[in-house]
Design an enzyme around this catalytic site. Sequence first.
Site, short mmCIF file in Angstrom:
data_model
loop_
_atom_site.label_atom_id
_atom_site.label_comp_id
_atom_site.label_asym_id
_atom_site.label_seq_id
_atom_site.Cartn_x
_atom_site.Cartn_y
_atom_site.Cartn_z
N ALA A 221 64.47 42.39 56.13
CA ALA A 221 64.13 43.78 56.44
C ALA A 221 62.62 43.91 56.62
CB ALA A 221 64.63 44.69 55.33
N SER B 297 31.40 30.04 34.76
CA SER B 297 32.52 29.12 34.51
C SER B 297 33.00 29.35 33.08
CB SER B 297 32.09 27.69 34.76
OG SER B 297 30.92 27.43 34.04
N LYS C 267 45.85 30.16 32.78
CA LYS C 267 44.76 29.72 33.65
C LYS C 267 45.39 29.04 34.86
CE LYS C 267 40.42 27.23 33.58
NZ LYS C 267 40.68 26.47 34.80
N GLU D 38 41.77 33.73 41.43
CA GLU D 38 42.12 32.36 41.77
C GLU D 38 43.08 32.36 42.96
OE1 GLU D 38 40.57 30.46 39.50
OE2 GLU D 38 41.48 28.47 39.67
N1 5U1 Z 1 42.60 33.34 34.03
C1 5U1 Z 1 41.29 33.14 34.18
N2 5U1 Z 1 40.77 32.14 34.86
N3 5U1 Z 1 39.45 32.28 34.80
C2 5U1 Z 1 38.46 31.51 35.33
N4 5U1 Z 1 40.31 33.92 33.68
C3 5U1 Z 1 39.15 33.39 34.07
N5 5U1 Z 1 37.90 33.79 33.85
C4 5U1 Z 1 36.89 33.07 34.35
C5 5U1 Z 1 37.16 31.91 35.11
C6 5U1 Z 1 36.06 31.11 35.67
O1 5U1 Z 1 35.60 33.43 34.19
C7 5U1 Z 1 35.27 34.63 33.46
C8 5U1 Z 1 35.40 34.45 32.00
C9 5U1 Z 1 33.85 34.93 33.78
#
Ligand code: 5U1
Length: 680
Positions: A37, A84, A119, A177
């Site tokens: 659809a 990071s 993550k 991401e």
């Molecule tokens: N899930 C998540 N991945 N990640 C990567 N949160 C997250 N936060 C990030 C990074 C590089 O950086 C912040 C803490 C600034």
Amino acid sequence: MAVSDQVNAEVSSLRDEINTHNHRYYVLDDPQITDQAYDRLYRKLQAIEQQHPELYSTESPTQRVGSPPATHFKTVEHRMPMLSLDNAFDEGEMHAFEKRLLDKLGLGDQALHYTAEPKLDGLALSLLYQQGKLVRAATRGDGKSGEDITANARTLPSIPLRLFGSKVPSGIEIRGEVYMEHAGFAELNDEQRNIGGKVFANPRNAAAGSLRLLDSRITATRPLTFCSFGIGWLEGYDLPDSQYQRMSLLRSIGIPVSAYIERVEGVQGCLDYYQRILAQRDSLAFDIDGVVFKLDDTTQQALAGNVAKAPRWAVAYKFPAQEVMTRLIGVDFQVGRTGALTPVARLEPVSVGGVKVSNATLHNMDEIHRKDIRIGDMVIVRRAGDVIPEVVAPVVAQRTGELPLPKMPELCPVCRSDVVRQEGQAAYRCSGGLICAAQRKEAIKHFASRKAMDIEGLGDKLVEQMVELGMIQSISDLYHLDLSQLAGLERMAEKSASNLLQALDTSLSTTLARFIFALGIREVGEATAEALALSFGSINEIMQADIEKLQQVDDVGPVVAENIVFFFAQQSNRDIVQNLIKQGIHWPEIEVTESSQKLPLAGLTYVITGTLEGLSRDQAAVLLKAQGAKVSGSVSAKTSAVIAGAKPGSKVSKAEALGVKVLDQAGFESLIKINGVSID
Ligand code: 5U1
């Protein structure tokens, strides 16, 4: 000629509608229409836009197809550096993380709250929106500046080209991401192999390679998804002072955010969350390499500050690696149901993603040669999701001296028949057919499997034992087994033997589609079996059909048609079918109608729940589908009716809440007029 108000309104409404469905799918994880659809709406909009080029807009959902290739990417500075994350690898490091924070904030042993989320194993992306409009997308680069990949990012359907609602900030840089799901990754690699293109080692490499292509028209064809994990820079807006609420705010303006995000208390809350996500890791559709914890209180975040390029207020607690190095000590060859020989790596045992692995697939000989994998090499082994571990690549730098390439044996390792390779095919096959015990075992396992005859209790180990003891030579022998034979088997008590006999008996009542699928004809999967059943209606018709007739069925191309004709040309296979029918295998008759348009239930969708008298839910579904209906597993406002047998589940209450009609057994029978059809 000026575009009429009516066309303008239609285009605008279609764009809104498509954007809303994207949002429901990617952000709310609650799609409201089928893919077909959605495609229809999309094609309708495309057609009108083609007729009226003056209505072109960069924000139209049809403009995600990419643009002609760039020569290079511009470097652009992030409004706020992209940080990071520090890592923790065990509970001790998690306790140390919290202690550092408590000390820094001077909070003694008070409980801290964290926002927790998986993550994702992809690559970081920063999206800049101004006045709600996506104006720039950039990779992380060195954290201060990255590559401008706006043209590529615009092709991802999960990245909104415009933010939603009234609460949109005047400027915002959103961080997240980009990743690729396992299914899309496997499909992409299959295609790449077919066209002799680059095959990617893992979904992360595939995502990174796809997002950084100079030709965004190719990026548009890659199955990439975006998920946000935070805000980098912001203007013209007062944010809530909780990380968790900020993420909810992002979701409310149309940005996808993890469905697994939670607020947890203290290190213990973090450790519990870690275990819960780790337990789900293998069943997720995408790779994750840990979980991330962030102080929830953003005032505390500011007080904690950063060390070098990483914030003190966040940590990634990493999972055991899914890619590790070990030595390839040998290669064995496994014979499958169709006789194909698959090379299997024998490895020095190693823990991958927390599971001990000593065997891994090498796919096929072409793959071994392409990757130049030698016996004795150190190799990268990957185990992700619920797929079989695989050897990704050799570590050539660690190779010392000449090492031998694995060789395909000339004789089948199981039955010593010749191994042959048909022209134009990648697979080498044992020529022994059902003489080969390996092929026999696999054929019987397939026959008994859940989506085929669904013989409960007839597991792989049991089949192997029975074939090795010579108790079954072919699938039809299954129905000759008796209690004393079964009870004599290893780990088989009288009770389980009698349950198995009962399960065999129950399996006799099936559907034609399941039966065709169960026969294990090469390349005839469930969908093809169903299409064959619906269009021929009888096994005899299928057995007699020629290649031309078979090809008239949707889903059946020349190769599949040839496989079907070849299968039924073997007298042994015809005998198996006849024997099974003699032993009582049966299914509801299907009346074949010429055109599905003319079928009485065409366009209607049913959901079946509970136990119907005299037929299984599968059989009931066949009867409905034979009359043109669709059968779905879940109730929605679009369901035409729910068919409820005895002890129905929650589907009936959901139907009632949505005002969807509920039919009982009698209602169902009159619907499909099965009174004249014998169903037991
Ligand atoms: N899930 C998540 N991945 N990640 C990567 N949160 C997250 N936060 C990030 C990074 C590089 O950086 C912040 C803490 C600034």
